[in-house]
Design a protein around this motif. Structure first.
Motif, short mmCIF file in Angstrom:
data_model
loop_
_atom_site.label_atom_id
_atom_site.label_comp_id
_atom_site.label_asym_id
_atom_site.label_seq_id
_atom_site.Cartn_x
_atom_site.Cartn_y
_atom_site.Cartn_z
N ALA A 115 0.83 -1.20 0.00
CA ALA A 115 0.00 0.00 0.00
C ALA A 115 0.86 1.25 0.00
CB ALA A 115 -0.92 -0.01 1.21
N ASP A 116 2.02 1.21 -0.63
CA ASP A 116 2.92 2.35 -0.60
C ASP A 116 2.43 3.55 -1.39
OD1 ASP A 116 3.27 0.91 -2.94
OD2 ASP A 116 5.40 1.39 -3.11
N LYS A 117 1.42 3.39 -2.22
CA LYS A 117 0.86 4.51 -2.98
C LYS A 117 -0.58 4.79 -2.59
CE LYS A 117 3.69 3.77 -7.07
NZ LYS A 117 3.67 3.48 -8.49
N PHE A 118 -0.93 4.49 -1.35
CA PHE A 118 -2.29 4.71 -0.87
C PHE A 118 -2.25 5.72 0.27
CE2 PHE A 118 -5.87 3.17 1.92
CZ PHE A 118 -6.88 3.72 1.15
N TYR A 119 -2.86 6.88 0.04
CA TYR A 119 -2.88 7.95 1.03
C TYR A 119 -4.31 8.43 1.22
CZ TYR A 119 2.00 8.10 -0.42
OH TYR A 119 3.28 7.76 -0.73
N THR A 120 -4.70 8.65 2.45
CA THR A 120 -6.02 9.19 2.74
C THR A 120 -5.89 10.27 3.80
OG1 THR A 120 -7.17 7.13 2.21
CG2 THR A 120 -8.32 8.67 3.63
N ASP A 121 -6.55 11.39 3.59
CA ASP A 121 -6.66 12.45 4.59
C ASP A 121 -8.13 12.63 4.91
OD1 ASP A 121 -3.92 13.11 4.66
OD2 ASP A 121 -4.14 14.41 2.91
N PHE A 122 -8.47 12.67 6.18
CA PHE A 122 -9.83 12.96 6.61
C PHE A 122 -9.85 14.37 7.20
CE2 PHE A 122 -9.81 8.34 6.75
CZ PHE A 122 -11.04 8.04 6.19
N HIS A 123 -10.86 15.14 6.84
CA HIS A 123 -11.05 16.49 7.36
C HIS A 123 -12.50 16.60 7.82
CE1 HIS A 123 -7.34 17.68 5.28
NE2 HIS A 123 -7.78 16.92 4.30
N LYS A 124 -12.73 17.36 8.84
CA LYS A 124 -14.09 17.68 9.29
C LYS A 124 -14.93 16.44 9.57
CE LYS A 124 -14.94 22.17 7.35
NZ LYS A 124 -15.85 22.93 6.51
N VAL A 125 -14.38 15.48 10.25
CA VAL A 125 -15.18 14.32 10.64
C VAL A 125 -16.04 14.73 11.83
CG1 VAL A 125 -15.11 11.96 11.53
CG2 VAL A 125 -13.42 12.71 9.84
N ARG A 126 -17.34 14.56 11.67
CA ARG A 126 -18.28 14.95 12.72
C ARG A 126 -19.32 13.85 12.88
NH1 ARG A 126 -21.54 20.06 11.44
NH2 ARG A 126 -22.83 18.55 10.36
N ILE A 127 -19.48 13.39 14.10
CA ILE A 127 -20.50 12.40 14.42
C ILE A 127 -21.40 13.01 15.47
CG2 ILE A 127 -20.93 10.09 15.35
CD1 ILE A 127 -18.07 9.37 14.40
N SER A 128 -22.71 13.01 15.20
CA SER A 128 -23.65 13.62 16.13
C SER A 128 -24.93 12.80 16.18
CB SER A 128 -23.95 15.07 15.75
OG SER A 128 -24.51 15.13 14.46
N GLN A 129 -25.69 13.02 17.23
CA GLN A 129 -26.97 12.34 17.40
C GLN A 129 -28.08 13.33 17.09
OE1 GLN A 129 -27.28 10.45 21.16
NE2 GLN A 129 -29.32 9.67 20.78
N GLY A 130 -29.18 12.81 16.55
CA GLY A 130 -30.30 13.68 16.21
C GLY A 130 -30.13 14.21 14.80
N GLY A 131 -30.86 15.24 14.48
CA GLY A 131 -30.72 15.83 13.16
C GLY A 131 -32.01 15.80 12.37
N ARG A 132 -31.84 15.80 11.07
CA ARG A 132 -32.96 15.93 10.15
C ARG A 132 -33.80 14.67 10.02
NH1 ARG A 132 -28.62 17.69 8.45
NH2 ARG A 132 -28.15 15.90 7.19
#
Length: 144
Positions: free
Chosen positions: A120-137
């Motif tokens: 996996a030497d050419k596999f890159y992932t960046d996560f930004h703005k991960v948000r987990i919440s309860q409730g909602g729409r």
């Protein structure tokens, strides 16, 4: 909701969001590299797995999932914060005996990364703005 960037050229490499009730009932959605191109991907497993995809030309993706009606999950994506959300999937979850789960059924949520390639030497992932919440729409066509 999560913003994910995934750079890879390994077949079936993927990253994004995952919802899990147990080992038999789960869903993952994000970017997956398949057949030489990136795709918006959503896999839903209940008694069996099914997979839906759409071509995607960018390594970046905003993706979100939320429950409606207690037992259904809506998955939406967009390319940037200024674009409208596009629905890719509404999935139905049920108990292993076929009965419907309720809004009281706990669901685990988080980010996932998968790269089945031996190297996996050419596999890159960046996560930004991960948000987990309860409730909602209670609807899937929110302008937010």
């Amino acid at each position: 909701m999560s913003s994910v960037q995934c750079w890879t050229d390994h077949h079936r490499s993927a990253s994004g969001l995952m919802l899990r009730i147990d080992e038999h009932r789960w869903m993952k959605a994000g970017i997956e590299y398949v057949d030489g191109m990136s795709r918006v991907s959503c896999v839903v497993t209940t008694s069996f797995s099914d997979w839906s995809t759409q071509n995607w030309s960018s390594p970046s993706l905003h993706i979100r999932a939320h429950r409606i009606n207690g037992n259904d999950v809506v998955v939406e994506f967009r390319g940037s914060e200024t674009e409208p959300w596009t629905m890719i999937r509404i999935a139905h979850f049920h108990d292993r005996d076929g009965s419907t789960i309720t809004d009281k059924t706990p669901v685990q949520a988080g980010a996932y990364i998968a790269c089945p390639a031996k190297t996996a030497d050419k596999f890159y992932t960046d996560f930004h703005k991960v948000r987990i919440s309860q409730g909602g729409r209670e609807f899937h066509h929110s302008a937010e």
